[in-house]
Design a protein around this motif. Structure first.
Motif, PDB file in Angstrom:
ATOM      1  N   PRO A 429       0.809  -1.231   0.000  1.00 24.60           N
ATOM      2  CA  PRO A 429       0.000   0.000   0.000  1.00 24.60           C
ATOM      3  C   PRO A 429       0.835   1.270   0.000  1.00 24.60           C
ATOM      4  N   THR A 430       2.006   1.246   0.647  1.00 26.15           N
ATOM      5  CA  THR A 430       2.862   2.440   0.688  1.00 26.15           C
ATOM      6  C   THR A 430       3.328   2.834  -0.705  1.00 26.15           C
ATOM      7  N   MET A 431       3.844   1.871  -1.454  1.00 24.20           N
ATOM      8  CA  MET A 431       4.374   2.170  -2.785  1.00 24.20           C
ATOM      9  C   MET A 431       3.269   2.436  -3.785  1.00 24.20           C
ATOM     10  N   VAL A 432       2.172   1.690  -3.718  1.00 22.26           N
ATOM     11  CA  VAL A 432       1.071   1.903  -4.658  1.00 22.26           C
ATOM     12  C   VAL A 432       0.516   3.319  -4.521  1.00 22.26           C
ATOM     13  N   SER A 433       0.268   3.752  -3.289  1.00 24.73           N
ATOM     14  CA  SER A 433      -0.279   5.099  -3.079  1.00 24.73           C
ATOM     15  C   SER A 433       0.724   6.170  -3.486  1.00 24.73           C
ATOM     16  N   ALA A 434       2.008   5.955  -3.197  1.00 29.02           N
ATOM     17  CA  ALA A 434       3.029   6.945  -3.556  1.00 29.02           C
ATOM     18  C   ALA A 434       3.169   7.079  -5.062  1.00 29.02           C
ATOM     19  N   LEU A 435       3.101   5.969  -5.782  1.00 35.17           N
ATOM     20  CA  LEU A 435       3.206   6.025  -7.241  1.00 35.17           C
ATOM     21  C   LEU A 435       2.012   6.759  -7.847  1.00 35.17           C
ATOM     22  N   ILE A 436       0.821   6.494  -7.330  1.00 40.54           N
ATOM     23  CA  ILE A 436      -0.373   7.152  -7.860  1.00 40.54           C
ATOM     24  C   ILE A 436      -0.339   8.657  -7.589  1.00 40.54           C
ATOM     25  N   LEU A 437       0.150   9.041  -6.401  1.00 39.41           N
ATOM     26  CA  LEU A 437       0.129  10.451  -5.998  1.00 39.41           C
ATOM     27  C   LEU A 437       1.419  11.202  -6.330  1.00 39.41           C
ATOM     28  N   SER A 438       2.364  10.542  -6.984  1.00 40.44           N
ATOM     29  CA  SER A 438       3.660  11.181  -7.263  1.00 40.44           C
ATOM     30  C   SER A 438       3.540  12.487  -8.055  1.00 40.44           C
ATOM     31  N   PRO A 439       2.586  12.633  -8.997  1.00 35.70           N
ATOM     32  CA  PRO A 439       2.471  13.941  -9.673  1.00 35.70           C
ATOM     33  C   PRO A 439       2.156  15.081  -8.713  1.00 35.70           C
ATOM     34  N   LYS A 440       1.402  14.782  -7.658  1.00 37.33           N
ATOM     35  CA  LYS A 440       1.088  15.829  -6.661  1.00 37.33           C
ATOM     36  C   LYS A 440       2.362  16.287  -5.945  1.00 37.33           C
TER      37      LYS A 440
END
Length: 464
Positions: A429-440
């Protein structure tokens, strides 16, 4: 007990397969390239933030930047650096160190993104207190429909942050380096381990029931001194064995790709071994450090991300490397049947004069282990509070200190397998959420550094 150990080992090995390796190291490589190597370009600015140049006591949060990094390092610069590296070399050969370095470099970028998000998407617990961490990043940044993923992280975090490895290795070094050589604890090891475990429970309880502010204060005082003491001891070992250092580095690079020492020449397996130990050491992509940095007193997410990225550098590239070199240049890795902290103690004992080496390591281990014991409890209480409500989170500490006893009497194989497996679950969950939100994060970074440039230009104009 053997059946439980076998189950935990099978679970850990299944969790740390190639998909997770691609998620952690591939994701970290993506962060590094996507950010334009930002963590390395702004290293000087990160140090200024850490020094308190931009601290504002009125900002939201509980602890300052230095205390946040110290508390996170208190958990990462710990037994993973002393005994975790020894375990890695014993099972994967010297080449494991190279892949730990690779993991650390990409981990710096990962820490920048995950810990920036921990400030950017802070939430509030059921008491209304500001909180940070992957579970809040998921719910606040991705929305309530993603809450099952946040709960999955919190459940894994309840067990992944248990102090069983620290208790296990501290008990081992006290018995095998201090007690047994002096004719004590030579019989009934279970009861001696139990006694040491109960003593650890008493000492740890005095600190962790004081909450994050006490943990941050204690860690801020102890971490710099423990790193300095450990580095001085290992640098002395390097000096005594300075002629062996070039050969040690050559062996690391050669073994990293041939993996001839162990694992049947399986380079993929040695990469996974390096990634596992690096993750246990610096926690990049796991999410625990994001919970600690999420408590920092700041309203600038990018600043905390820059401070957090220093963690893998200090932890893996400096401390783990020193441990690995000490084990390699003294020849301990292939002349000793010991494992874990005992292997590192053997290296220290053979290199430092007057027989003091093992005792210097014991002192370091005591500090490393206790600061880890103090900090890990904070992670578990945050996960427990997210799942069951903040008013109940203090109950987790009773479970936490109870497991110290389990760690003291269990085998190192079972302990490592449980922690490794749960770390793998937390990483998803840590990496999945970070990858999705990386543009922010990148939008926030561009805005932050634009404001910093404008601020510097204004000051320069005023000075003129």
């Amino acid at each position: 007990m053997k059946e439980l150990e076998r189950f935990l080992v099978d679970f850990s090995n299944a969790a740390w397969g190639m998909p997770l390796l691609l998620l952690l190291m591939g994701g970290g490589f993506f962060f590094m390239v996507y950010s334009g190597f930002l963590p390395f370009r702004y290293l000087g600015h990160a140090i200024n933030v850490l020094r308190g140049k931009y601290d504002d006591p009125d900002d939201p949060g509980d602890i300052n930047h230095f205390e946040a990094l110290s508390s996170a390092l208190a958990a990462t610069v710990g037994m993973g650096n002393i005994s975790g590296v020894a375990v890695a070399i014993a099972t994967g050969g010297p080449g494991v160190l190279f892949w730990m370095w690779v993991s650390a470099f990409v981990g710096m970028a990962t820490k920048f993104f995950t810990c920036s998000l921990a400030i950017m998407y802070r939430g509030r617990d059921t008491n209304g207190h500001v909180e940070g961490g992957p579970m809040y990043v998921i719910t606040e940044g991705l929305g309530s429909k993603w809450k099952p993923l946040a709960a999955f992280f919190a459940v894994a975090g309840l067990f992944g942050t248990l102090p069983i490895f620290q208790a296990n290795q501290l008990t081992q070094v006290l018995r095998e380096v201090v007690l047994v050589p002096n004719g004590v604890a030579t019989e009934n090891p279970f009861y001696w381990n139990l006694g040491i475990g109960l003593t650890l429970v008493a000492i740890t309880s005095l600190v962790i029931f004081g909450g994050i502010k006490r943990i941050g204060h204690v860690a801020g005082k102890m971490v710099p001194s423990m790193v300095l003491l450990y580095m001085v001891a290992v640098l002395y070992i390097m000096f005594v064995n300075r002629e062996s250092i070039p050969g040690a580095f050559a062996l690391i690079f050669e073994d990293a790709f041939s993996a001839r020492a162990v694992l049947g020449g399986a380079v993929g397996a040695i990469i996974i071994a390096g990634a596992r130990r690096a993750a246990f050491s610096n926690e990049a992509g796991i999410g625990t450090a994001a919970m600690m940095h999420g408590a920092a007193k700041t309203d600038e997410p990018i600043r905390e991300g820059l401070v957090a990225m220093l963690g893998p550098f200090i932890d893996t590239l400096v401390v783990c490397t020193l441990t690995g070199l000490a084990i390699i240049v003294t020849g301990t890795w292939h002349t000793s049947d010991d494992n874990g902290v005992t292997m590192t103690a053997t290296a220290f004992g053979s290199a430092l004069p007057g027989g003091i080496g093992s005792y210097v390591l014991v002192l370091c281990v005591l500090i490393f282990a206790f600061t880890s014991l103090f900090s890990y409890s904070y992670y578990g209480t945050k996960c427990f509070g997210f799942l069951f409500g903040a008013r109940y989170k203090h109950y987790y500490n009773y479970f936490y200190v109870f497991t110290i006893v389990f760690g003291a009497v269990a085998s190192i194989t079972a302990v490592l397998a449980l922690i490794d497996g749960m770390y793998a679950m937390m990483a998803i969950p840590t990496m999945v959420s970070a990858l999705i939100l990386s543009p922010k994060v990148m939008r926030a970074a561009r805005d932050y550094f634009k404001r910093m440039r404008e601020f510097r230009e204004e000051r320069e104009e005023l000075n003129v």
